[in-house]
Write an enzyme that holds these catalytic residues in place. Structure first.
Site, PDB file in Angstrom:
ATOM      1  N   GLN A 102       0.924  -1.232   0.077  1.00  0.00           N
ATOM      2  CA  GLN A 102      -0.002   0.110  -0.089  1.00  0.00           C
ATOM      3  C   GLN A 102       0.878   1.302  -0.153  1.00  0.00           C
ATOM      4  OE1 GLN A 102      -3.326  -0.432   2.914  1.00  0.00           O
ATOM      5  NE2 GLN A 102      -2.011  -1.914   3.479  1.00  0.00           N
ATOM      6  N   ASN A 103       2.212   1.048   0.267  1.00  0.00           N
ATOM      7  CA  ASN A 103       3.150   2.296   0.313  1.00  0.00           C
ATOM      8  C   ASN A 103       3.244   2.820  -1.159  1.00  0.00           C
ATOM      9  OD1 ASN A 103       3.047   1.325   2.891  1.00  0.00           O
ATOM     10  ND2 ASN A 103       4.998   0.448   2.956  1.00  0.00           N
ATOM     11  N   ASP A 121       5.891   5.073  -1.429  1.00  0.00           N
ATOM     12  CA  ASP A 121       7.473   5.322  -1.107  1.00  0.00           C
ATOM     13  C   ASP A 121       8.414   4.852  -1.977  1.00  0.00           C
ATOM     14  OD1 ASP A 121       8.164   2.705   0.058  1.00  0.00           O
ATOM     15  OD2 ASP A 121       7.520   3.782   2.000  1.00  0.00           O
ATOM     16  N   HIS A 156      -1.327   1.447  -4.109  1.00  0.00           N
ATOM     17  CA  HIS A 156      -2.033   2.766  -3.744  1.00  0.00           C
ATOM     18  C   HIS A 156      -1.260   3.740  -4.591  1.00  0.00           C
ATOM     19  CE1 HIS A 156      -4.180   2.018  -0.137  1.00  0.00           C
ATOM     20  NE2 HIS A 156      -4.808   1.422  -0.936  1.00  0.00           N
ATOM     21  N   CYS A 210      -1.045  14.171 -15.454  1.00  0.00           N
ATOM     22  CA  CYS A 210      -1.463  15.704 -15.558  1.00  0.00           C
ATOM     23  C   CYS A 210      -3.105  15.654 -15.325  1.00  0.00           C
ATOM     24  CB  CYS A 210      -1.033  16.060 -17.313  1.00  0.00           C
ATOM     25  SG  CYS A 210      -2.087  17.300 -17.703  1.00  0.00           S
ATOM     26  N   SER A 245      -2.525  -1.206   9.364  1.00  0.00           N
ATOM     27  CA  SER A 245      -3.530  -0.950  10.377  1.00  0.00           C
ATOM     28  C   SER A 245      -4.742  -1.837  10.067  1.00  0.00           C
ATOM     29  CB  SER A 245      -3.801   0.349  11.000  1.00  0.00           C
ATOM     30  OG  SER A 245      -4.185   1.136   9.641  1.00  0.00           O
ATOM     31  N   ASN A 284       3.166  -7.090  12.999  1.00  0.00           N
ATOM     32  CA  ASN A 284       3.009  -5.786  13.675  1.00  0.00           C
ATOM     33  C   ASN A 284       3.537  -5.641  14.959  1.00  0.00           C
ATOM     34  OD1 ASN A 284       1.529  -3.288  14.185  1.00  0.00           O
ATOM     35  ND2 ASN A 284       0.340  -3.798  12.337  1.00  0.00           N
ATOM     36  N   GLU A 296       1.900  -4.170  17.039  1.00  0.00           N
ATOM     37  CA  GLU A 296       0.628  -4.311  17.931  1.00  0.00           C
ATOM     38  C   GLU A 296      -0.677  -4.960  17.384  1.00  0.00           C
ATOM     39  OE1 GLU A 296      -0.124  -0.030  18.618  1.00  0.00           O
ATOM     40  OE2 GLU A 296      -1.380   0.099  17.202  1.00  0.00           O
TER      41      GLU A 296
HETATM   42  C1  BJW Z   1       4.785  -1.405  12.469  1.00  0.00           C
HETATM   43  C2  BJW Z   1       5.951  -0.811  12.816  1.00  0.00           C
HETATM   44  C3  BJW Z   1       7.072  -1.685  12.742  1.00  0.00           C
HETATM   45  C4  BJW Z   1       4.272   0.674  13.112  1.00  0.00           C
HETATM   46  N1  BJW Z   1       7.068  -2.766  12.312  1.00  0.00           N
HETATM   47  N2  BJW Z   1       4.653  -2.714  11.963  1.00  0.00           N
HETATM   48  C5  BJW Z   1     -15.294  -0.829   2.262  1.00  0.00           C
HETATM   49  C6  BJW Z   1     -15.982  -0.380   3.611  1.00  0.00           C
HETATM   50  C7  BJW Z   1     -15.908   0.803   4.318  1.00  0.00           C
HETATM   51  C8  BJW Z   1     -14.918   1.831   3.423  1.00  0.00           C
HETATM   52  C9  BJW Z   1     -14.674   1.243   1.995  1.00  0.00           C
HETATM   53  C10 BJW Z   1     -14.982  -0.053   1.619  1.00  0.00           C
HETATM   54  N3  BJW Z   1     -14.392   0.040   0.318  1.00  0.00           N
HETATM   55  C11 BJW Z   1     -13.853   1.202   0.100  1.00  0.00           C
HETATM   56  C12 BJW Z   1     -14.074   2.002   1.039  1.00  0.00           C
HETATM   57  C13 BJW Z   1     -13.431   3.604   1.393  1.00  0.00           C
HETATM   58  C14 BJW Z   1     -12.085   3.649   1.492  1.00  0.00           C
HETATM   59  C15 BJW Z   1     -11.880   3.091   2.743  1.00  0.00           C
HETATM   60  O1  BJW Z   1     -11.124   2.217   3.107  1.00  0.00           O
HETATM   61  N4  BJW Z   1     -12.215   3.928   4.153  1.00  0.00           N
HETATM   62  C16 BJW Z   1     -11.775   3.553   5.248  1.00  0.00           C
HETATM   63  C17 BJW Z   1     -11.013   4.677   5.992  1.00  0.00           C
HETATM   64  C18 BJW Z   1     -12.868   2.845   6.142  1.00  0.00           C
HETATM   65  N5  BJW Z   1     -11.365   3.116   0.303  1.00  0.00           N
HETATM   66  C19 BJW Z   1     -10.952   3.849  -0.717  1.00  0.00           C
HETATM   67  O2  BJW Z   1     -11.597   4.688  -1.075  1.00  0.00           O
HETATM   68  C20 BJW Z   1     -10.287   2.957  -1.648  1.00  0.00           C
HETATM   69  N6  BJW Z   1     -10.956   2.949  -2.982  1.00  0.00           N
HETATM   70  C21 BJW Z   1     -11.694   2.134  -3.183  1.00  0.00           C
HETATM   71  O3  BJW Z   1     -11.823   1.048  -2.458  1.00  0.00           O
HETATM   72  O4  BJW Z   1     -12.528   2.409  -4.582  1.00  0.00           O
HETATM   73  C22 BJW Z   1     -13.479   1.624  -4.615  1.00  0.00           C
HETATM   74  C23 BJW Z   1     -14.551   2.331  -3.618  1.00  0.00           C
HETATM   75  C24 BJW Z   1     -14.606   3.788  -3.218  1.00  0.00           C
HETATM   76  C25 BJW Z   1     -15.570   4.321  -2.460  1.00  0.00           C
HETATM   77  C26 BJW Z   1     -16.493   3.344  -1.736  1.00  0.00           C
HETATM   78  C27 BJW Z   1     -16.506   2.040  -2.289  1.00  0.00           C
HETATM   79  C28 BJW Z   1     -15.529   1.676  -3.017  1.00  0.00           C
HETATM   80  C29 BJW Z   1      -9.003   3.777  -1.802  1.00  0.00           C
HETATM   81  C30 BJW Z   1      -8.156   3.970  -0.473  1.00  0.00           C
HETATM   82  C31 BJW Z   1      -6.707   4.704  -1.048  1.00  0.00           C
HETATM   83  C32 BJW Z   1      -5.935   4.689   0.245  1.00  0.00           C
HETATM   84  N7  BJW Z   1      -5.000   6.077  -0.173  1.00  0.00           N
HETATM   85  C33 BJW Z   1      -4.081   6.187   1.268  1.00  0.00           C
HETATM   86  C34 BJW Z   1      -3.112   7.443   0.499  1.00  0.00           C
HETATM   87  C35 BJW Z   1      -2.195   6.891  -0.485  1.00  0.00           C
HETATM   88  C36 BJW Z   1      -1.634   8.353  -1.102  1.00  0.00           C
HETATM   89  C37 BJW Z   1      -0.739   9.074  -0.409  1.00  0.00           C
HETATM   90  O5  BJW Z   1       0.184   8.585   0.630  1.00  0.00           O
HETATM   91  O6  BJW Z   1      -0.613  10.209  -0.628  1.00  0.00           O
HETATM   92  O7  BJW Z   1      -2.991   5.169   1.249  1.00  0.00           O
HETATM   93  S1  BJW Z   1      -4.826   6.473   2.926  1.00  0.00           S
HETATM   94  C38 BJW Z   1      -3.312   5.726   3.727  1.00  0.00           C
HETATM   95  O8  BJW Z   1      -3.899   4.666   4.074  1.00  0.00           O
HETATM   96  C39 BJW Z   1      -2.403   5.154   2.493  1.00  0.00           C
HETATM   97  C40 BJW Z   1      -2.075   3.948   3.036  1.00  0.00           C
HETATM   98  O9  BJW Z   1      -1.662   3.067   2.092  1.00  0.00           O
HETATM   99  C41 BJW Z   1      -3.550   3.313   3.730  1.00  0.00           C
HETATM  100  C42 BJW Z   1      -3.252   2.296   4.720  1.00  0.00           C
HETATM  101  O10 BJW Z   1      -2.480   2.874   5.857  1.00  0.00           O
HETATM  102  P1  BJW Z   1      -1.535   1.638   6.466  1.00  0.00           P
HETATM  103  O11 BJW Z   1      -0.476   1.145   5.421  1.00  0.00           O
HETATM  104  O12 BJW Z   1      -2.053   0.534   7.085  1.00  0.00           O
HETATM  105  O13 BJW Z   1      -0.722   2.669   7.577  1.00  0.00           O
HETATM  106  P2  BJW Z   1      -1.201   2.912   8.983  1.00  0.00           P
HETATM  107  O14 BJW Z   1      -0.560   4.067   9.504  1.00  0.00           O
HETATM  108  O15 BJW Z   1      -2.626   2.890   9.224  1.00  0.00           O
HETATM  109  O16 BJW Z   1      -0.756   1.612  10.103  1.00  0.00           O
HETATM  110  C43 BJW Z   1       0.592   1.460  10.141  1.00  0.00           C
HETATM  111  C44 BJW Z   1       0.926  -0.068  10.874  1.00  0.00           C
HETATM  112  O17 BJW Z   1       1.892  -0.225  11.093  1.00  0.00           O
HETATM  113  C45 BJW Z   1       0.293   0.234  12.333  1.00  0.00           C
HETATM  114  O18 BJW Z   1      -0.759  -0.965  12.564  1.00  0.00           O
HETATM  115  C46 BJW Z   1       1.263   0.033  13.209  1.00  0.00           C
HETATM  116  O19 BJW Z   1       0.971  -0.669  14.458  1.00  0.00           O
HETATM  117  C47 BJW Z   1       2.128  -0.613  12.302  1.00  0.00           C
HETATM  118  N8  BJW Z   1       3.669  -0.393  12.517  1.00  0.00           N
HETATM  119  N9  BJW Z   1       5.594   0.546  12.937  1.00  0.00           N
HETATM  120  C48 BJW Z   1       5.948  -3.379  12.222  1.00  0.00           C
HETATM  121  N10 BJW Z   1       8.321  -0.988  12.896  1.00  0.00           N
END
Ligand code: BJW
Length: 247
Positions: A98-99, A101, A116, A124, A186, A210, A212
């Site tokens: 999902q990263n 970077d 992502h 553009c 998460s 993870n 946690e």
């Molecule tokens: C460690 C550690 C260490 C720390 N070792 N671990 C179904 C149900 C409900 C909602 C939806 C659904 N389907 C779609 C949705 C809507 C939405 C969504 O999910 N909303 C929720 C918030 C509820 N999803 C979307 O809109 C997606 N599109 C889609 O599905 O299209 C069709 C659709 C649209 C609308 C409605 C229905 C269908 C697109 C999602 C795009 C997410 N984009 C981002 C930004 C990317 C661009 C940018 O960076 O600028 O992606 S948001 C952000 O969150 C980023 C990440 O990839 C993503 C996930 O985060 P991640 O990676 O999990 O990070 P954290 O910070 O949350 O967690 C870090 C973890 O690491 C923690 O657990 C720590 O404990 C752990 N950790 N240090 C191991 N050393």
């Protein structure tokens, strides 16, 4: 390390690894939802949307410019390198990250879906043309295309669809993989949040790494708690020993 986990991983025919921001935390890149997840008091949900970008492209690009400056100095960490080693150990391997970077590619992983997008690519907003933009810091905010239109990062914001090639590849592997290691996410952002359950529904084995517990812990067959930069190299070491592979 749990012997059963190593035994089960050693038997995997098709390995899927899913990563989130946690894998890059030890490279110094802030996660989205951790204590360091805020930028100027904005949450990711407030900035990572098309609405936010259309309303205020400067602020979204300032956030991305700040992140690009951090990522530009970052290096793949032992967790990234361990995943590259897993790729080399399994005939059938895919990494869905999902990263945005690009650190997995820099660690040498070949079979990767950046679901992502990637923060070094820009698109553009008029013509849809995609190109690389490596400037740190950006020369102008928001950056502009040669055609004069504003460029956007080639990433997937909330409410936007995942590119169809990325979804197709993901669904294809979710159908056929027998083992999933899900690292540093998460587990709250869909569609990726649903992938571990899909693997379970298809009879697969799920290991979570993870620091946690997360919602994924409830369905995972095993959770290995600790920094991915410590846990994953240990998994690789045990697997090597179990499979009789020399380092
Ligand atoms: C460690 C550690 C260490 C720390 N070792 N671990 C179904 C149900 C409900 C909602 C939806 C659904 N389907 C779609 C949705 C809507 C939405 C969504 O999910 N909303 C929720 C918030 C509820 N999803 C979307 O809109 C997606 N599109 C889609 O599905 O299209 C069709 C659709 C649209 C609308 C409605 C229905 C269908 C697109 C999602 C795009 C997410 N984009 C981002 C930004 C990317 C661009 C940018 O960076 O600028 O992606 S948001 C952000 O969150 C980023 C990440 O990839 C993503 C996930 O985060 P991640 O990676 O999990 O990070 P954290 O910070 O949350 O967690 C870090 C973890 O690491 C923690 O657990 C720590 O404990 C752990 N950790 N240090 C191991 N050393």
């Amino acid at each position: 390390m749990n012997e059963k986990v190593v035994e089960r991983l050693a038997q995997a025919k098709s390995l899927l690894v899913i990563t989130g921001a946690g894998i890059s935390a030890e490279s110094g890149i802030p996660t989205f939802r951790g204590a360091d997840g805020l930028w100027k008091n904005y949450r990711a949900e407030e900035l990572a949307t098309l609405d936010a970008f259309e309303r205020d492209p400067e602020t979204v690009w300032q956030w991305d410019d700040w992140r690009r400056s951090i990522i530009g100095k970052a290096e793949p960490n032992p967790g990234h390198l361990a995943i590259k080693e897993l790729e080399d150990m399994f005939e059938s391997f895919l990494l869905i990250t999902q990263n945005v970077d690009g650190l997995h590619s820099r660690s040498g992983v070949k079979n990767i879906v950046e679901i992502h997008g990637n923060l070094w690519r820009v698109r553009c907003t008029r013509e849809g043309k995609v190109s690389m933009l490596m400037d740190i810091p950006l020369k102008s905010i928001p950056p502009k295309c040669d055609c004069g239109a504003v460029l956007r990062p080639d990433v997937v914001w909330f409410g936007e669809s995942i590119p169809s090639y990325a979804l197709d590849l993901s669904f294809n592997i979710l159908e056929q993989c027998d083992t999933l290691i899900v690292v540093g996410t998460s587990g709250v952002v869909y569609p990726v949040a649903s992938f571990p359950q899909t693997v379970k529904d298809n009879g697969g084995y799920v290991v979570e790494v993870n620091v946690e517990p997360t919602p994924i812990s409830a369905i995972a067959d095993a959770s290995l708690y600790g920094n991915s930069g410590d846990v994953l190299p240990m998994v690789v070491k045990w697997l090597r020993e179990r499979k009789g592979i020399k380092a």
